[in-house]
Design an enzyme around this catalytic site. Structure first.
Site, short mmCIF file in Angstrom:
data_model
loop_
_atom_site.label_atom_id
_atom_site.label_comp_id
_atom_site.label_asym_id
_atom_site.label_seq_id
_atom_site.Cartn_x
_atom_site.Cartn_y
_atom_site.Cartn_z
N THR A 10 0.81 -1.21 0.00
CA THR A 10 0.00 0.00 0.00
C THR A 10 0.84 1.26 0.00
OG1 THR A 10 -1.70 -1.19 1.26
CG2 THR A 10 -1.87 1.21 1.19
N THR A 12 4.92 3.27 0.35
CA THR A 12 6.38 3.23 0.30
C THR A 12 6.90 4.19 1.35
OG1 THR A 12 6.44 2.69 -2.06
CG2 THR A 12 8.43 3.65 -1.11
N TYR A 93 12.50 -19.86 4.38
CA TYR A 93 12.79 -18.42 4.44
C TYR A 93 12.58 -17.72 3.10
CZ TYR A 93 17.34 -20.00 2.66
OH TYR A 93 18.33 -20.57 1.91
N ALA A 98 10.25 -9.58 2.89
CA ALA A 98 11.44 -8.81 3.27
C ALA A 98 11.14 -7.86 4.42
CB ALA A 98 11.96 -8.03 2.07
N ASP A 99 9.91 -7.35 4.49
CA ASP A 99 9.56 -6.44 5.58
C ASP A 99 9.54 -7.17 6.92
OD1 ASP A 99 7.38 -7.93 4.70
OD2 ASP A 99 5.93 -6.32 4.97
N ASP A 119 2.79 -6.01 13.17
CA ASP A 119 2.89 -5.06 12.06
C ASP A 119 1.52 -4.94 11.40
OD1 ASP A 119 3.50 -3.52 9.85
OD2 ASP A 119 5.29 -4.65 9.31
N THR A 122 -1.22 -3.55 5.18
CA THR A 122 -2.17 -4.14 4.24
C THR A 122 -2.65 -5.49 4.76
OG1 THR A 122 -1.00 -3.05 2.43
CG2 THR A 122 -2.51 -4.84 1.85
N THR A 173 -25.66 3.82 8.83
CA THR A 173 -24.83 2.78 8.20
C THR A 173 -23.35 3.10 8.32
OG1 THR A 173 -26.59 2.23 6.64
CG2 THR A 173 -24.36 1.57 6.05
#
Length: 248
Positions: A10, A12, A93, A98-99, A119, A122, A173
């Protein structure tokens, strides 16, 4: 000087850290990931910077690398395949994002204990690292993704912004959906933290991610620290262990 860049599904995120690991500043990075946006980002970088990246979006990684190469920078990409001191408990792995890997590097380096990284992005991930061993992860759809899934699938519910309503039970709503998403997701995170520790024992809980900042006050009693730049710190840790990573 290290320029740390995390390319997520989502957003950078990017930041500047000195060689001692002190965080100097966040950098604005075009979230639409256009070539012009990346070139504008690259044009503002210090000429002596080393650029390290963790990414879960291969196409965006290549576009970013091409853009910064025009300004004389090479992009070093950090992945879980790199031998940086973490061990894996039978995990494949190659499948580890990577995050999540760089988050684990940072937590192990700075806290050196049994850690639960939460974390909220997204996807929301709950990752356990104990004494340098990455034990595993649990993944659920993120808060914003859950809201979009509901509003895009229900014909009579229009797009709704994330917000914290003052009540759990509401009459419109919009407020009903906001309440269910906010309080329901809050309890999901609380419940996962409880269940992970019931299974794994007491853990030092580190909260990060874009949604982490939205929920941090409500979670203050079940987390130990909120660190918005955990992934970027992990890239700095990686930079101290290997002189140069594979270039893109």
């Amino acid at each position: 000087m290290i320029i740390a860049v995390n390319i997520g599904n989502t957003r950078t995120n990017a930041g500047v850290l000195n060689d001692e690991g002190a965080f100097i500043s966040n950098l604005s990075c075009n979230t639409t990931r256009t070539p012009d946006g990346y070139r504008a980002f690259a044009s503002s970088l210090p000429v002596d910077a080393r650029v390290l990246c963790s990414s879960v979006v291969p196409e965006a990684t290549l576009a970013f690398a091409r853009a910064i190469r025009l300004y004389g920078f090479c992009l070093e990409v950090v992945t879980a395949r790199d031998d940086l001191g973490l061990k894996f408990n039978g995990l494949n792995y190659a499948e580890l994002g990577a995050d999540l890997f760089t988050n684990a590097l940072a937590s192990h380096f700075f806290w050196s204990r049994s850690v639960l990284n939460v974390d909220l992005g997204t996807g929301s991930t709950f990752c356990v690292i104990r004494e340098g061993v990455y034990l595993g992860t649990s993944i659920v759809p993120g808060m914003e993704l859950s809201l979009r899934a509901l509003t895009s699938s229900a014909a009579l519910i229009r797009p709704i912004e994330l917000a914290k309503p003052s009540r759990v039970i509401n009459t419109t709503t919009v407020e009903c959906v906001q309440s269910g998403i906010y309080y329901g997701y809050l309890e999901l995170v609380r419940g996962m933290i409880y269940r992970v520790q019931k299974e794994q024992g007491r853990l030092f809980v580190v909260l990060t991610g874009g949604i982490g900042s939205f929920l941090r006050e409500e979670l203050h009693d079940v987390i130990d620290i909120y660190e918005p730049n955990l992934t970027l710190y992990g890239l700095w840790v990686a930079s101290q262990k290997i002189p140069q990573f594979p270039l893109v």
